[in-house]
Design an enzyme around this catalytic site. Structure first.
Site: not given
Ligand SMILES: NC(=O)c1ccc[n+]([C@@H]2O[C@H](COP(=O)([O-])OP(=O)(O)OC[C@H]3O[C@@H](n4cnc5c(N)ncnc54)[C@H](OP(=O)(O)O)[C@@H]3O)[C@@H](O)[C@H]2O)c1
Lengths: 248, 278
Positions: A146, A159
């Site tokens: 990401s 994350y």
């Protein structure tokens, strides 16, 4: 349609990692460009869907259900790819579990799960796949991460850390293997449509091109990076994000 | 590879600095996928050579002598292209003076040195992009590609104008990407590392660099300098619809150079402080 220079004729690609979003479009894009495919992920309907998508393109598909966090299982899966296809040219790490929670409330088991799926999976597959690639003196490793590998987000600690780990692994391995014929690059994803989630309109307006990405839009950059012509590109992080990373 | 359907069939692509080096590779790789090519730079003979190569590949080509630092000529380039080709799909701002700066002490750089360096390597991309922006916005489609350099991301001794201008190119890319996104115009940047195009450089410069050229490639982690095609294919990816959701991005192809830079790479020879720019 894939430009001739980017075709993956006679190549074998392993699409690895647990992901709701990337497994199927990535497998089908690589197959569409001419590669035979193996898919290694936890046992789930996605595995079968991805195999079907590959078969539709006329290429071969091999499903390898496993626990991505278990190095021995990953090692064995790569062995099966070699046994079946005789080689391994392309590894795509696409493990991606979304997890957002205030830092102080995250349980140890939750940290562990996020790190296993997003980071340890990539680590295990890089280790296992590099062996045949180093022997061949040729390989392409593409890590789908990401944009949060590089940027922060409230409630995103686990994350962000897991994705940042994969990005740094990308850069370090790229240098380590720079003269061994293996390139290692990362694709940074922005916000993508997810059939399982309601899409937030305010966020869509924040994206410069004013729409979410479609998962298949990751496929074309994956194919490009997997192709023979990108041998001079390594250790890099490039984004498919509708302009997000150019924002203030 | 004459004719045949390609992914860029029917597209018209302008490449500044298209007569030599990276620009010429872009022209050929794009033509092979079906694009018609317009090349623009100051010297006509190299442009005509590229144009001939494009025609050999079965595509239309136009060579327009243009100084990209002169806004009148830049506007003329767009007009001439539209008149001859009918439409424009992509502009690639590739012109630059890649090894023009001789090592000079900071206090010896004249106003003119500074202005020329910035004009050729940064303002030119602004002038050309500005000249085409309204056309792309009205048409609600278009792609603009800029060419920066790894040197735009890092410093380098005695390289004032080039490194500063190329860093500017990176941020010009982002600002134009954000500004033109709503018109469906994509703006991205190619970042070459060290690509051997020495034969295109002035002779005196080649002489200075002859020895260092051999050592230079040792700096590149993959062990060799890039070939123009390493960049030509990046342009192909960015021109094609494979990159339609990509904007404001930097596409670095540099043999791994920018992935490192915290310590001596183990690949790079150590250069004495006196040597300056390598
Ligand atoms: N080669 C590398 O290692 C490298 C690395 C990083 C970035 N780059 C960038 O890549 C681009 C292409 O470089 P290259 O290596 O291919 O060098 P090159 O062969 O010297 O090409 C540069 C081209 O720009 C044109 N140009 C220069 N000034 C111009 C002006 N005022 N108006 C119009 N055209 C002009 C030149 O043609 P005329 O002289 O005929 O005008 C020449 O064809 C440059 O932007 C460079 O900064 C190259």
């Amino acid at each position: 349609m894939t430009a001739k220079a980017f075709l993956l004729k006679d190549k074998v690609a392993l699409v690895a990692g647990d992901s709701q979003l990337w497994t199927k479009p990535v497998a089908s894009a690589l197959a569409g460009a001419g590669a035979d495919i193996a898919i290694a992920a936890k046992s789930s309907p996605i595995l079968a869907e991805a195999v079907e998508a590959v078969h539709k393109t006329g290429r071969k598909a091999l499903a390898l259900p496993l626990d991505v966090a278990k190095a021995a299982q990953v090692q064995k899966a790569v062995g099966q790819v070699i046994a079946e296809y005789g080689r391994l040219d392309i590894l795509v790490n696409s493990g991606d579990i979304h997890f957002f929670k205030p830092f102080m409330k995250i349980k140890n088991a939750e940290w562990g799960k996020v790190m296993d799926t997003n980071f340890k999976s990539a680590l295990n597959f890089c280790r296992a796949a590099a062996r045949p690639m180093l022997k061949q003196k040729n390989g392409r490793i593409i890590n789908i991460v990401s944009g949060l590998a590089e940027r922060g987000l409230v409630n995103g600690s686990a994350y962000c850390v897991s994705m940042g780990g994969v990005l740094q692994l990308t850069r370090a391995l790229a240098l380590e293997w720079a003269r061994k014929g293996i390139t290692v690059n990362a694709i940074g994803t922005g916000w993508f449509t997810d059939p399982d989630k309601a899409m937030d309109e305010t966020l869509a307006r924040y994206i410069p091109v004013k729409r979410y990405g479609r998962p298949e839009e990751i496929g074309s950059l994956t194919v490009y990076l997997a192709s023979e012509v990108t041998g001079f590109t390594t250790g890099q992080f490039m984004f498919v994000d509708g302009g997000l990373m150019a924002h203030a | 590879m004459n004719g045949g359907k390609g992914t860029l069939e029917g597209q018209v692509i302008i490449i500044t600095g298209g007569g030599t080096g990276l620009g010429r590779s872009m022209a050929f790789r794009l033509a092979e996928e079906g694009a018609d090519i317009v090349v623009a730079a100051r010297r006509v003979p190299p442009l005509e050579e590229t144009a001939a190569g494009v025609r050999q590949r079965g595509r239309k080509a136009l060579a327009v002598s243009t100084d990209v630092t002169d806004t009148t000529q830049v506007n003329g380039l767009i007009e001439k292209t539209l008149a001859a080709m009918g439409h424009i799909d992509v502009l690639i701002n590739n012109a630059g003076i890649v090894r023009g700066e001789r090592p000079k002490a900071l206090w010896e750089i004249s106003d003119e040195d500074w202005r020329t360096g910035i004009d050729v390597n940064l303002s030119s991309a602004f002038y050309c992009s500005r000249a085409i922006s309204k056309y792309f916005a009205d048409r609600k489609r278009g792609k603009i590609i800029l060419v920066a350099s790894g040197e735009g991301f890092r410093g380098q001794r005695n390289s004032f104008m080039y490194n500063t201008a190329k860093a500017g190119v990176v941020n010009l890319t982002r600002v134009m990407a954000l500004t033109l996104a709503e018109y469906n115009v994509r703006v991205n940047c190619i970042v070459p590392g060290f690509v051997d195009t020495y034969e295109n450089q002035p002779e005196d410069y080649q002489k200075i660099m002859a020895e260092r050229r051999a050592a230079r490639k040792l700096f590149v982690p993959v062990g060799n300098p890039g070939k123009p095609d390493d960049i030509g294919y990046v342009a192909l990816f960015l021109c094609s619809d494979a990159s339609d959701y990509v904007t404001g991005g930097c596409f670095i192809s540099d043999g791994g150079g920018l992935a490192g830079g915290f310590a001596i790479t183990g690949y790079a020879p150590v250069v004495s402080l006196k040597e300056g720019r390598v």
